[in-house]
Motif scaffolding. Structure first.
Motif, PDB file in Angstrom:
ATOM      1  N   ASP A 154      -0.374 -12.586  -4.596  1.00 52.21           N
ATOM      2  CA  ASP A 154      -1.171 -12.499  -3.379  1.00 52.21           C
ATOM      3  C   ASP A 154      -1.616 -11.053  -3.203  1.00 52.21           C
ATOM      4  O   ASP A 154      -0.888 -10.120  -3.562  1.00 52.21           O
ATOM      5  CB  ASP A 154      -0.349 -12.931  -2.165  1.00 52.21           C
ATOM      6  N   LEU A 155      -2.800 -10.855  -2.620  1.00 55.40           N
ATOM      7  CA  LEU A 155      -3.382  -9.511  -2.554  1.00 55.40           C
ATOM      8  C   LEU A 155      -3.616  -9.094  -1.111  1.00 55.40           C
ATOM      9  O   LEU A 155      -4.198  -9.834  -0.308  1.00 55.40           O
ATOM     10  CB  LEU A 155      -4.706  -9.488  -3.324  1.00 55.40           C
ATOM     11  N   PHE A 156      -3.164  -7.879  -0.790  1.00 57.41           N
ATOM     12  CA  PHE A 156      -3.356  -7.278   0.525  1.00 57.41           C
ATOM     13  C   PHE A 156      -3.980  -5.891   0.343  1.00 57.41           C
ATOM     14  O   PHE A 156      -3.782  -5.243  -0.693  1.00 57.41           O
ATOM     15  CB  PHE A 156      -2.024  -7.131   1.251  1.00 57.41           C
ATOM     16  N   LEU A 157      -4.710  -5.427   1.369  1.00 61.12           N
ATOM     17  CA  LEU A 157      -5.216  -4.057   1.422  1.00 61.12           C
ATOM     18  C   LEU A 157      -4.820  -3.459   2.756  1.00 61.12           C
ATOM     19  O   LEU A 157      -4.847  -4.151   3.782  1.00 61.12           O
ATOM     20  CB  LEU A 157      -6.748  -4.010   1.295  1.00 61.12           C
ATOM     21  N   SER A 158      -4.472  -2.186   2.761  1.00 62.27           N
ATOM     22  CA  SER A 158      -4.070  -1.520   3.996  1.00 62.27           C
ATOM     23  C   SER A 158      -5.175  -0.606   4.500  1.00 62.27           C
ATOM     24  O   SER A 158      -5.709   0.208   3.731  1.00 62.27           O
ATOM     25  CB  SER A 158      -2.800  -0.682   3.770  1.00 62.27           C
ATOM     26  N   GLY A 159      -5.499  -0.727   5.787  1.00 63.70           N
ATOM     27  CA  GLY A 159      -6.466   0.176   6.392  1.00 63.70           C
ATOM     28  C   GLY A 159      -7.221  -0.474   7.532  1.00 63.70           C
ATOM     29  O   GLY A 159      -7.188  -1.696   7.709  1.00 63.70           O
ATOM     30  N   ALA A 160      -7.901   0.361   8.313  1.00 65.53           N
ATOM     31  CA  ALA A 160      -8.652  -0.133   9.465  1.00 65.53           C
ATOM     32  C   ALA A 160     -10.113   0.293   9.439  1.00 65.53           C
ATOM     33  O   ALA A 160     -10.865  -0.050  10.345  1.00 65.53           O
ATOM     34  CB  ALA A 160      -8.006   0.373  10.763  1.00 65.53           C
TER      35      ALA A 160
END
Length: 340
Positions: free
Chosen positions: A163-169
Motif C-alpha cells: 500500500d502506498l502513502f505520501l506525507s504532506g499538505a
C-alpha cells in the motif's frame, strides 16, 4: 477508515531496550485488531527497515508502514527491501513516501532541491520502484533518475504489492499523491476548519494522524491529558527551533494553529503537546462520545486512514480504540490476524 498506530522514536531509548519496546507495542496493537504501524525516519533515527523486520518477527499479520526517503537509498534498493521481506515472511507492507525533512538533515545530505521539485523527484523514484515490484524490466530517463533494463530479484508476488502513502499538505504533495494513486497523510486541522472547504481535494484517499486521550467523562480525560503533557518551557523553545528548521507546509500551519488557539485548544482538538515538543501531531481529548464525534466528522470529510500517536500503555491503547471505533475507524477482528 483504516486504523494504524505509530512506532516510538528510537532516540527515546537506550541501546538494547528499543527492540523489546517496539515489539511489545506491535503485539498490543495486533491483538487489539489494529492493522499496522508507521515507522518514520530522519537522520537521528534507527533505520526503519530494520525496525520493520523486528516488528514482523514478533507479529503474525501486522503491517509495517515504512517511511521511505529517496536520499537514503536508490529505487532498486527500496524495492529489494520490500521483496526480500516478502520473500522471508510472506507478508504485505505499506510504504510512506517522504519528499523532505528537517532542513539540517537535508543540508547534511547535500540536498538543495526546492520544496516542490522534491515531490517531482519522489514521483520518479516511486514509479521506478513500483515498476520493479510489478516484475517489469525498467528503462527510465527522467529529470532525477535514469536506469536501463533494470530488474528486481527476488520477485514480489502481485498480492503483496505494498500500500502506498505520501506525507504532506502542500499542493505539490497533493498532485504527487494523485499521480501515484497514493493515500496522502497530513496532520489535520480541527474538523470545523475543514468542513466549509468540503469536498476536500483527494477525498477518499486522504489520511490523518493524531493522538487520543479518552475516558468515560471529559473531566477524567482532561485530567489525564494535562498530567501526561504538562507545560514545558524548554520544550516550547525546542518546538520554535524545530519550526524554524523545516519548510514543511503542514508543520508551519499546525504550529501557527497551536500559537493562535487559546491554551492550544479548540473543543476536543488539542495542540498543547505539540507546542511543548512532546509529539508532532494534534490530540483529541474528551469523553469516548466526544472523541468519536470528531472521528466521525473527519470520516465524513473523506478521510480513509487514521494513524494514532504512540500509546503510553496497553490500557491507554484500549481507551483510544474504544473511542475511535465508535467514530467509525476500522478495528479488525483479532481472530483475522491469527491466520495467514
Amino acid at each position: 477508515m483504516k486504523l494504524l498506530t505509530t512506532a516510538p522514536p528510537s532516540v527515546q531509548f537506550a541501546p538494547g531496550t528499543y527492540l523489546e519496546a517496539v515489539g511489545t507495542l506491535a503485539q498490543w496493537n495486533e491483538a487489539a485488531g489494529v492493522e499496522g504501524m508507521l515507522i518514520y525516519t530522519d537522520n537521528s533515527l534507527m533505520d526503519p527497515w530494520t525496525v520493520a523486520q523486528a516488528v514482523m518477527e514478533r507479529t503474525r499479520r501486522f503491517k509495517p508502514l515504512v517511511a521511505v526517503q529517496p536520499l537514503y537509498m536508490s529505487p532498486l534498493a527500496a524495492a529489494r527491501k520490500v521483496s526480500s521481506l516478502a520473500f522471508l515472511y510472506g507478508r504485505k507492507m505499506a510504504l510512506n513516501m517522504v519528499a523532505g525533512g528537517f532542513v539540517k538533515d537535508l543540508e547534511q545530505l547535500g540536498d538543495a532541491t526546492e520544496h516542490d521539485a522534491r515531490y517531482d523527484r519522489l514521483v520518479e523514484y516511486t514509479q521506478i520502484m513500483q515498476a520493479l515490484l510489478r516484475g517489469e524490466t525498467v528503462t527510465f530517463s527522467g529529470t532525477y533518475y535514469q536506469v536501463a533494463n533494470l530488474r528486481l530479484s527476488p520477485a514480489l508476488p502481485p498480492e503483496l504489492m505494498p500500500d502506498l502513502f505520501l506525507s504532506g499538505a502542500s499542493d505539490a504533495c497533493a498532485a504527487a499523491a494523485a499521480t501515484l494513486e497514493a493515500t496522502r497523510l497530513s496532520y489535520t486541522k480541527p474538523p470545523q476548519d475543514l468542513e466549509p472547504l468540503a469536498p476536500l481535494p483527494g477525498a477518499g484517499q486522504i489520511g490523518l494522524r493524531f493522538g487520543v486521550i479518552a475516558r468515560e467523562t471529559a473531566d477524567e480525560a482532561w485530567r489525564e491529558a494535562r498530567s501526561r503533557f504538562p507545560e514545558d518551557r524548554r520544550g516550547q523553545l525546542a518546538h520554535k527551533m524545530a519550526r524554524g528548521a523545516t519548510d514543511s507546509i503542514w508543520h508551519q500551519e499546525i504550529s501557527q494553529k497551536a500559537e493562535d488557539l487559546h491554551e492550544a485548544r479548540d473543543g476536543a482538538y488539542w495542540l498543547f503537546p505539540l507546542r511543548n515538543y512532546k509529539t508532532f501531531c494534534p490530540y483529541l481529548v474528551g469523553s469516548y462520545g466526544e472523541v468519536a464525534a470528531y472521528v466521525g466528522r473527519y470520516r465524513a470529510l473523506g478521510y480513509t486512514a487514521l494513524i494514532l500517536d504512540v500509546p503510553s500503555s496497553e490500557e491507554e491503547l484500549q481507551h483510544s480504540l474504544r473511542a475511535v471505533k465508535l467514530g467509525g475507524a476500522e478495528v479488525l477482528h483479532p481472530a483475522s490476524l491469527t491466520h495467514s
